[in-house]
Design a protein around this motif. Structure first.
Motif, PDB file in Angstrom:
ATOM      1  N   ALA A  93     -18.740   1.209  -4.214  1.00  0.00           N
ATOM      2  CA  ALA A  93     -19.484   2.465  -4.132  1.00  0.00           C
ATOM      3  C   ALA A  93     -20.954   2.200  -3.812  1.00  0.00           C
ATOM      4  O   ALA A  93     -21.546   2.896  -2.979  1.00  0.00           O
ATOM      5  CB  ALA A  93     -19.353   3.245  -5.436  1.00  0.00           C
ATOM      6  N   LYS A  94     -21.549   1.203  -4.448  1.00  0.00           N
ATOM      7  CA  LYS A  94     -22.942   0.846  -4.147  1.00  0.00           C
ATOM      8  C   LYS A  94     -23.090   0.429  -2.694  1.00  0.00           C
ATOM      9  O   LYS A  94     -24.054   0.810  -2.025  1.00  0.00           O
ATOM     10  CB  LYS A  94     -23.412  -0.283  -5.065  1.00  0.00           C
ATOM     11  CG  LYS A  94     -23.646   0.144  -6.486  1.00  0.00           C
ATOM     12  CD  LYS A  94     -24.026  -1.051  -7.347  1.00  0.00           C
ATOM     13  CE  LYS A  94     -24.000  -0.693  -8.808  1.00  0.00           C
ATOM     14  NZ  LYS A  94     -24.154  -1.871  -9.678  1.00  0.00           N
ATOM     15  N   GLN A  95     -22.153  -0.348  -2.175  1.00  0.00           N
ATOM     16  CA  GLN A  95     -22.232  -0.800  -0.788  1.00  0.00           C
ATOM     17  C   GLN A  95     -22.116   0.371   0.178  1.00  0.00           C
ATOM     18  O   GLN A  95     -22.845   0.441   1.168  1.00  0.00           O
ATOM     19  CB  GLN A  95     -21.154  -1.843  -0.488  1.00  0.00           C
ATOM     20  CG  GLN A  95     -21.256  -2.441   0.906  1.00  0.00           C
ATOM     21  CD  GLN A  95     -22.514  -3.268   1.088  1.00  0.00           C
ATOM     22  OE1 GLN A  95     -22.772  -4.187   0.334  1.00  0.00           O
ATOM     23  NE2 GLN A  95     -23.313  -2.931   2.094  1.00  0.00           N
ATOM     24  N   VAL A  96     -21.209   1.314  -0.105  1.00  0.00           N
ATOM     25  CA  VAL A  96     -21.088   2.496   0.746  1.00  0.00           C
ATOM     26  C   VAL A  96     -22.411   3.256   0.766  1.00  0.00           C
ATOM     27  O   VAL A  96     -22.898   3.653   1.830  1.00  0.00           O
ATOM     28  CB  VAL A  96     -19.938   3.418   0.269  1.00  0.00           C
ATOM     29  CG1 VAL A  96     -20.057   4.814   0.868  1.00  0.00           C
ATOM     30  CG2 VAL A  96     -18.596   2.818   0.621  1.00  0.00           C
ATOM     31  N   MET A  97     -23.013   3.448  -0.395  1.00  0.00           N
ATOM     32  CA  MET A  97     -24.265   4.199  -0.459  1.00  0.00           C
ATOM     33  C   MET A  97     -25.395   3.451   0.238  1.00  0.00           C
ATOM     34  O   MET A  97     -26.247   4.067   0.881  1.00  0.00           O
ATOM     35  CB  MET A  97     -24.612   4.531  -1.913  1.00  0.00           C
ATOM     36  CG  MET A  97     -23.578   5.413  -2.615  1.00  0.00           C
ATOM     37  SD  MET A  97     -23.101   6.919  -1.722  1.00  0.00           S
ATOM     38  CE  MET A  97     -24.637   7.849  -1.790  1.00  0.00           C
ATOM     39  N   GLU A  98     -25.400   2.142   0.152  1.00  0.00           N
ATOM     40  CA  GLU A  98     -26.405   1.351   0.877  1.00  0.00           C
ATOM     41  C   GLU A  98     -26.168   1.447   2.385  1.00  0.00           C
ATOM     42  O   GLU A  98     -27.128   1.503   3.162  1.00  0.00           O
ATOM     43  CB  GLU A  98     -26.389  -0.108   0.413  1.00  0.00           C
ATOM     44  CG  GLU A  98     -26.945  -0.294  -0.990  1.00  0.00           C
ATOM     45  CD  GLU A  98     -28.391   0.150  -1.120  1.00  0.00           C
ATOM     46  OE1 GLU A  98     -29.220  -0.224  -0.260  1.00  0.00           O
ATOM     47  OE2 GLU A  98     -28.704   0.879  -2.084  1.00  0.00           O
ATOM     48  N   ASN A  99     -24.914   1.487   2.798  1.00  0.00           N
ATOM     49  CA  ASN A  99     -24.614   1.663   4.223  1.00  0.00           C
ATOM     50  C   ASN A  99     -25.061   3.041   4.702  1.00  0.00           C
ATOM     51  O   ASN A  99     -25.561   3.192   5.822  1.00  0.00           O
ATOM     52  CB  ASN A  99     -23.132   1.436   4.501  1.00  0.00           C
ATOM     53  CG  ASN A  99     -22.736  -0.029   4.364  1.00  0.00           C
ATOM     54  OD1 ASN A  99     -23.589  -0.911   4.263  1.00  0.00           O
ATOM     55  ND2 ASN A  99     -21.451  -0.286   4.334  1.00  0.00           N
ATOM     56  N   ILE A 100     -24.900   4.050   3.849  1.00  0.00           N
ATOM     57  CA  ILE A 100     -25.392   5.387   4.188  1.00  0.00           C
ATOM     58  C   ILE A 100     -26.906   5.338   4.359  1.00  0.00           C
ATOM     59  O   ILE A 100     -27.447   5.914   5.302  1.00  0.00           O
ATOM     60  CB  ILE A 100     -24.964   6.420   3.123  1.00  0.00           C
ATOM     61  CG1 ILE A 100     -23.449   6.652   3.208  1.00  0.00           C
ATOM     62  CG2 ILE A 100     -25.750   7.723   3.266  1.00  0.00           C
ATOM     63  CD1 ILE A 100     -22.869   7.481   2.084  1.00  0.00           C
ATOM     64  N   GLN A 101     -27.589   4.626   3.470  1.00  0.00           N
ATOM     65  CA  GLN A 101     -29.045   4.487   3.595  1.00  0.00           C
ATOM     66  C   GLN A 101     -29.419   3.824   4.917  1.00  0.00           C
ATOM     67  O   GLN A 101     -30.392   4.224   5.567  1.00  0.00           O
ATOM     68  CB  GLN A 101     -29.606   3.673   2.431  1.00  0.00           C
ATOM     69  CG  GLN A 101     -31.113   3.451   2.512  1.00  0.00           C
ATOM     70  CD  GLN A 101     -31.897   4.752   2.468  1.00  0.00           C
ATOM     71  OE1 GLN A 101     -31.942   5.407   1.441  1.00  0.00           O
ATOM     72  NE2 GLN A 101     -32.514   5.142   3.573  1.00  0.00           N
ATOM     73  N   LEU A 102     -28.664   2.836   5.345  1.00  0.00           N
ATOM     74  CA  LEU A 102     -28.935   2.176   6.627  1.00  0.00           C
ATOM     75  C   LEU A 102     -28.776   3.149   7.801  1.00  0.00           C
ATOM     76  O   LEU A 102     -29.583   3.135   8.730  1.00  0.00           O
ATOM     77  CB  LEU A 102     -28.011   0.967   6.808  1.00  0.00           C
ATOM     78  CG  LEU A 102     -28.275  -0.220   5.884  1.00  0.00           C
ATOM     79  CD1 LEU A 102     -27.160  -1.251   6.016  1.00  0.00           C
ATOM     80  CD2 LEU A 102     -29.628  -0.841   6.171  1.00  0.00           C
ATOM     81  N   VAL A 103     -27.741   3.984   7.753  1.00  0.00           N
ATOM     82  CA  VAL A 103     -27.547   4.980   8.806  1.00  0.00           C
ATOM     83  C   VAL A 103     -28.721   5.960   8.800  1.00  0.00           C
ATOM     84  O   VAL A 103     -29.287   6.284   9.849  1.00  0.00           O
ATOM     85  CB  VAL A 103     -26.211   5.743   8.644  1.00  0.00           C
ATOM     86  CG1 VAL A 103     -26.127   6.912   9.617  1.00  0.00           C
ATOM     87  CG2 VAL A 103     -25.025   4.810   8.818  1.00  0.00           C
ATOM     88  N   LEU A 104     -29.104   6.419   7.620  1.00  0.00           N
ATOM     89  CA  LEU A 104     -30.225   7.356   7.513  1.00  0.00           C
ATOM     90  C   LEU A 104     -31.500   6.749   8.091  1.00  0.00           C
ATOM     91  O   LEU A 104     -32.226   7.410   8.833  1.00  0.00           O
ATOM     92  CB  LEU A 104     -30.443   7.763   6.055  1.00  0.00           C
ATOM     93  CG  LEU A 104     -29.365   8.656   5.452  1.00  0.00           C
ATOM     94  CD1 LEU A 104     -29.555   8.764   3.946  1.00  0.00           C
ATOM     95  CD2 LEU A 104     -29.358  10.036   6.098  1.00  0.00           C
TER      96      LEU A 104
END
Length: 120
Positions: free
Chosen positions: A45-56
Motif C-alpha cells: 500500500a505504501k509503494q502504491v501511494m508513493e507511485n501515485i506521488q510520482l505520477v502527481l
C-alpha cells in the motif's frame, strides 16, 4: 530520485483529456527494482501511494487535485490496513472513492489504485 514503474502492458500510465488526467492502475512495483517491496499489505500500500506521488509530480499536480480513486484489493480483509495508509497521503480535500475485492491483480499484487486528476 525514485523512478516511476513502466506500464506492464500496452497502455499509457496516464492520459490528458482537457482539464482531466486519467491515470491507469498503479501497482506496488518499485520502479528501480521492478519488484514489490514485500508480500505484506502495509508495504504494498505504501509503494502504491508513493507511485501515485510520482505520477502527481510528473503531472505537476498534488493529492488535493485527485477527484476520484478506484481501489482494487485482492482480499477485502486488508481494507482497514490499506485505508489507514491511503488516508495518510490526503489532506482535507478527499477524493470520491470506491474499493473492491477482486479475485486477482496483475503480477499477484495485493492492491492497485487508479485515479483521476482535475487540473482546471
Amino acid at each position: 530520485m525514485a523512478k516511476l514503474p513502466t506500464a506492464v502492458g500496452p497502455y499509457a500510465t496516464y492520459r490528458h483529456a482537457g482539464d482531466f488526467i486519467f491515470v491507469s492502475g498503479q501497482l506496488p512495483v518499485d520502479g528501480e527494482t521492478g519488484n514489490f517491496p514485500s508480500d505484506q499489505m502495509t508495504d504494498q500500500a505504501k509503494q502504491v501511494m508513493e507511485n501515485i506521488q510520482l505520477v502527481l509530480t510528473e503531472c505537476e499536480a498534488n493529492f488535493d487535485q485527485i477527484v476520484k480513486t478506484t481501489c482494487f484489493l485482492s482480499d477485502i480483509q486488508n481494507f482497514a490496513t490499506f485505508n489507514e495508509i491511503y488516508g495518510r497521503y490526503f489532506g482535507t480535500t478527499l477524493p470520491a472513492r470506491s474499493a473492491f475485492e477482486v479475485s486477482k491483480l496483475p503480477k499477484g499484487a495485493l492492491v492497485e489504485v487508479e485515479f483521476v486528476i482535475y487540473k482546471g
